[in-house]
Design a protein around this motif. Structure first.
Motif, PDB file in Angstrom:
ATOM      1  N   HIS A  71       0.838  -1.197   0.000  1.00 29.50           N
ATOM      2  CA  HIS A  71       0.000   0.000   0.000  1.00 29.50           C
ATOM      3  C   HIS A  71       0.879   1.255   0.000  1.00 29.50           C
ATOM      4  CE1 HIS A  71      -0.864   2.325   3.778  1.00 29.50           C
ATOM      5  NE2 HIS A  71      -1.892   2.798   3.121  1.00 29.50           N
ATOM      6  N   PHE A  72       2.049   1.212   0.645  1.00 32.81           N
ATOM      7  CA  PHE A  72       2.983   2.335   0.592  1.00 32.81           C
ATOM      8  C   PHE A  72       3.655   2.435  -0.778  1.00 32.81           C
ATOM      9  CE2 PHE A  72       2.659   2.480   5.185  1.00 32.81           C
ATOM     10  CZ  PHE A  72       2.769   3.844   5.427  1.00 32.81           C
ATOM     11  N   VAL A  73       3.964   1.289  -1.372  1.00 33.19           N
ATOM     12  CA  VAL A  73       4.537   1.281  -2.719  1.00 33.19           C
ATOM     13  C   VAL A  73       3.545   1.915  -3.694  1.00 33.19           C
ATOM     14  CG1 VAL A  73       5.249  -0.206  -4.639  1.00 33.19           C
ATOM     15  CG2 VAL A  73       6.068  -0.687  -2.330  1.00 33.19           C
ATOM     16  N   ASP A  74       2.280   1.550  -3.581  1.00 35.16           N
ATOM     17  CA  ASP A  74       1.253   2.119  -4.459  1.00 35.16           C
ATOM     18  C   ASP A  74       1.114   3.625  -4.252  1.00 35.16           C
ATOM     19  OD1 ASP A  74       0.803  -0.354  -5.555  1.00 35.16           O
ATOM     20  OD2 ASP A  74      -1.145  -0.667  -4.597  1.00 35.16           O
ATOM     21  N   PHE A  75       1.204   4.075  -3.000  1.00 33.75           N
ATOM     22  CA  PHE A  75       1.170   5.508  -2.713  1.00 33.75           C
ATOM     23  C   PHE A  75       2.296   6.212  -3.469  1.00 33.75           C
ATOM     24  CE2 PHE A  75       3.112   8.987  -0.384  1.00 33.75           C
ATOM     25  CZ  PHE A  75       2.047   9.856  -0.215  1.00 33.75           C
ATOM     26  N   ALA A  76       3.498   5.664  -3.368  1.00 38.34           N
ATOM     27  CA  ALA A  76       4.655   6.269  -4.035  1.00 38.34           C
ATOM     28  C   ALA A  76       4.490   6.240  -5.549  1.00 38.34           C
ATOM     29  CB  ALA A  76       5.937   5.553  -3.609  1.00 38.34           C
ATOM     30  N   ARG A  77       3.933   5.157  -6.085  1.00 41.51           N
ATOM     31  CA  ARG A  77       3.725   5.067  -7.537  1.00 41.51           C
ATOM     32  C   ARG A  77       2.723   6.114  -8.021  1.00 41.51           C
ATOM     33  NH1 ARG A  77       2.425  -0.707  -9.825  1.00 41.51           N
ATOM     34  NH2 ARG A  77       2.193   0.583 -11.687  1.00 41.51           N
ATOM     35  N   ILE A  78       1.627   6.292  -7.289  1.00 41.20           N
ATOM     36  CA  ILE A  78       0.617   7.286  -7.676  1.00 41.20           C
ATOM     37  C   ILE A  78       1.229   8.689  -7.671  1.00 41.20           C
ATOM     38  CG2 ILE A  78      -1.485   8.470  -6.877  1.00 41.20           C
ATOM     39  CD1 ILE A  78      -2.308   5.991  -8.168  1.00 41.20           C
ATOM     40  N   HIS A  79       1.958   8.998  -6.601  1.00 44.33           N
ATOM     41  CA  HIS A  79       2.562  10.326  -6.507  1.00 44.33           C
ATOM     42  C   HIS A  79       3.635  10.513  -7.583  1.00 44.33           C
ATOM     43  CE1 HIS A  79       4.271  13.674  -3.702  1.00 44.33           C
ATOM     44  NE2 HIS A  79       3.636  14.164  -4.740  1.00 44.33           N
ATOM     45  N   ALA A  80       4.438   9.480  -7.829  1.00 46.13           N
ATOM     46  CA  ALA A  80       5.470   9.556  -8.870  1.00 46.13           C
ATOM     47  C   ALA A  80       4.828   9.755 -10.243  1.00 46.13           C
ATOM     48  CB  ALA A  80       6.332   8.299  -8.858  1.00 46.13           C
ATOM     49  N   ARG A  81       3.728   9.076 -10.509  1.00 47.37           N
ATOM     50  CA  ARG A  81       3.038   9.238 -11.794  1.00 47.37           C
ATOM     51  C   ARG A  81       2.588  10.682 -11.981  1.00 47.37           C
ATOM     52  NH1 ARG A  81      -2.372   5.868 -13.005  1.00 47.37           N
ATOM     53  NH2 ARG A  81      -3.159   7.212 -11.363  1.00 47.37           N
ATOM     54  N   ILE A  97       8.825   8.314 -18.318  1.00 51.33           N
ATOM     55  CA  ILE A  97       7.805   7.296 -18.616  1.00 51.33           C
ATOM     56  C   ILE A  97       7.831   6.135 -17.629  1.00 51.33           C
ATOM     57  CG2 ILE A  97       7.642   7.843 -21.085  1.00 51.33           C
ATOM     58  CD1 ILE A  97       9.539   5.424 -21.553  1.00 51.33           C
ATOM     59  N   GLY A  98       8.501   6.316 -16.487  1.00 54.78           N
ATOM     60  CA  GLY A  98       8.617   5.231 -15.508  1.00 54.78           C
ATOM     61  C   GLY A  98       7.278   4.672 -15.068  1.00 54.78           C
ATOM     62  N   SER A  99       6.310   5.540 -14.824  1.00 54.11           N
ATOM     63  CA  SER A  99       4.989   5.081 -14.363  1.00 54.11           C
ATOM     64  C   SER A  99       4.279   4.249 -15.418  1.00 54.11           C
ATOM     65  CB  SER A  99       4.126   6.285 -13.991  1.00 54.11           C
ATOM     66  OG  SER A  99       4.687   6.967 -12.912  1.00 54.11           O
ATOM     67  N   GLU A 100       4.406   4.655 -16.660  1.00 54.74           N
ATOM     68  CA  GLU A 100       3.770   3.898 -17.745  1.00 54.74           C
ATOM     69  C   GLU A 100       4.393   2.511 -17.882  1.00 54.74           C
ATOM     70  OE1 GLU A 100       3.462   6.261 -21.410  1.00 54.74           O
ATOM     71  OE2 GLU A 100       3.704   8.026 -20.118  1.00 54.74           O
ATOM     72  N   ILE A 101       5.705   2.449 -17.756  1.00 54.31           N
ATOM     73  CA  ILE A 101       6.396   1.167 -17.858  1.00 54.31           C
ATOM     74  C   ILE A 101       6.016   0.258 -16.680  1.00 54.31           C
ATOM     75  CG2 ILE A 101       8.671   0.072 -17.768  1.00 54.31           C
ATOM     76  CD1 ILE A 101       9.733   2.525 -19.297  1.00 54.31           C
ATOM     77  N   GLU A 102       5.908   0.848 -15.481  1.00 55.47           N
ATOM     78  CA  GLU A 102       5.506   0.058 -14.313  1.00 55.47           C
ATOM     79  C   GLU A 102       4.121  -0.542 -14.506  1.00 55.47           C
ATOM     80  OE1 GLU A 102       7.895   2.323 -10.732  1.00 55.47           O
ATOM     81  OE2 GLU A 102       5.925   3.054 -11.341  1.00 55.47           O
ATOM     82  N   ASP A 103       3.201   0.240 -15.057  1.00 56.04           N
ATOM     83  CA  ASP A 103       1.855  -0.286 -15.321  1.00 56.04           C
ATOM     84  C   ASP A 103       1.902  -1.471 -16.273  1.00 56.04           C
ATOM     85  OD1 ASP A 103       0.478   1.425 -13.667  1.00 56.04           O
ATOM     86  OD2 ASP A 103      -0.362   2.660 -15.268  1.00 56.04           O
ATOM     87  N   LEU A 104       2.756  -1.384 -17.275  1.00 60.89           N
ATOM     88  CA  LEU A 104       2.864  -2.463 -18.260  1.00 60.89           C
ATOM     89  C   LEU A 104       3.596  -3.681 -17.709  1.00 60.89           C
ATOM     90  CD1 LEU A 104       3.816  -0.338 -21.397  1.00 60.89           C
ATOM     91  CD2 LEU A 104       1.622  -1.469 -20.955  1.00 60.89           C
ATOM     92  N   HIS A 185      -7.664   6.306  -5.192  1.00 61.47           N
ATOM     93  CA  HIS A 185      -8.469   7.167  -6.059  1.00 61.47           C
ATOM     94  C   HIS A 185      -8.630   8.560  -5.450  1.00 61.47           C
ATOM     95  CE1 HIS A 185      -9.154   3.962  -8.834  1.00 61.47           C
ATOM     96  NE2 HIS A 185      -9.826   3.232  -7.967  1.00 61.47           N
ATOM     97  N   ALA A 186      -8.810   8.620  -4.131  1.00 61.76           N
ATOM     98  CA  ALA A 186      -8.932   9.923  -3.457  1.00 61.76           C
ATOM     99  C   ALA A 186      -7.624  10.707  -3.597  1.00 61.76           C
ATOM    100  CB  ALA A 186      -9.283   9.731  -1.988  1.00 61.76           C
ATOM    101  N   MET A 187      -6.501  10.028  -3.422  1.00 59.35           N
ATOM    102  CA  MET A 187      -5.212  10.694  -3.557  1.00 59.35           C
ATOM    103  C   MET A 187      -4.988  11.161  -4.990  1.00 59.35           C
ATOM    104  SD  MET A 187      -1.525   9.046  -2.800  1.00 59.35           S
ATOM    105  CE  MET A 187      -0.127   9.662  -3.680  1.00 59.35           C
ATOM    106  N   ASP A 188      -5.288  10.313  -5.945  1.00 56.16           N
ATOM    107  CA  ASP A 188      -5.132  10.650  -7.356  1.00 56.16           C
ATOM    108  C   ASP A 188      -6.001  11.867  -7.703  1.00 56.16           C
ATOM    109  OD1 ASP A 188      -3.948  10.147  -9.892  1.00 56.16           O
ATOM    110  OD2 ASP A 188      -5.763   9.107 -10.547  1.00 56.16           O
ATOM    111  N   SER A 189      -7.221  11.853  -7.223  1.00 60.23           N
ATOM    112  CA  SER A 189      -8.145  12.970  -7.468  1.00 60.23           C
ATOM    113  C   SER A 189      -7.618  14.255  -6.839  1.00 60.23           C
ATOM    114  CB  SER A 189      -9.514  12.604  -6.910  1.00 60.23           C
ATOM    115  OG  SER A 189     -10.415  13.659  -7.058  1.00 60.23           O
TER     116      SER A 189
END
Length: 195
Positions: A71-81, A97-104, A185-189
């Motif tokens: 859950h902390f890794v995901d937090f960092a990924r959202i913020h990095a994106r 493009i790190g976030s896009e590559i991570e998604d893939l 989703h709340a953080m992304d928003s």
């Protein structure tokens, strides 16, 4: 230094901090897995009623702890994106493009999942890795229970009920937390509104 260059430097610093956080929690995730595995194996080798009774609790805790780190890794990924998007916009091109590559490569950050298992992409290695550890942990817990229950007599039924309730409570919470992804989703928003 022009205003735009100053912003870019600040955003790059934030991006670096998020990537460092992501790495730190990946590291904690793996250290946690190995730590709990050593504890579980130690309890199985000790082979006393108390040590065997601890195994299912350790297994449940290991799973929940792993999800906590993820859950902390995901937090960092959202913020990095978000930071990569800001920087790409300021630079006028898709340089970061790190976030896009991570998604893939790993798992889509916005996809509903259970811990690291993404039902929509079950054959990705991250999903398989998660499934591997779940099967291993459940197998170790089942082995401990198989050894323990004959030693417990009539108390074994009550112990099974308690363990079952505790496991169900953790499973339900984690399924709801990761499945609905409300916090992400709340953080992304929030991040999108703040730009």
């Amino acid at each position: 230094m022009p205003q735009t260059d100053h912003k870019i430097a600040l955003w790059m610093d934030q991006l670096r901090r998020m990537r460092e956080m992501q790495y730190a929690y990946h590291k904690k995730f793996f250290h946690g897995l190995y730590f709990f595995l050593v504890l579980v194996i130690g309890c199985l080798l000790w082979d006393s009623p108390v040590s065997l009774a601890l195994v299912p609790l350790l297994v449940i805790t290991a799973g929940t702890q792993s999800c906590f780190y993820l859950h902390f890794v995901d937090f960092a990924r959202i913020h990095a994106r978000f930071m990569e998007g800001r920087l790409n916009k300021a630079l006028g091109k898709s340089t970061l493009i790190g976030s896009e590559i991570e998604d893939l490569y790993f798992y889509p950050i916005d996809a509903p999942k259970f811990g690291g298992f993404v039902p929509t992409t079950p054959l990705r290695f991250f999903s398989f890795f998660t499934l591997h550890w779940v099967v291993l942990w459940l197998g170790l817990a089942a082995f401990a229970l198989w050894r323990l229950l004959p030693m417990m007599g009539p108390c074994g039924k009550h112990y099974l009920i308690l363990i079952g309730l505790w496991a169900a409570l953790n499973f339900i919470y984690l399924t709801l937390f990761f499945g609905k992804s409300r916090d992400l989703h709340a953080m992304d928003s929030f991040l999108k509104k703040s730009s």
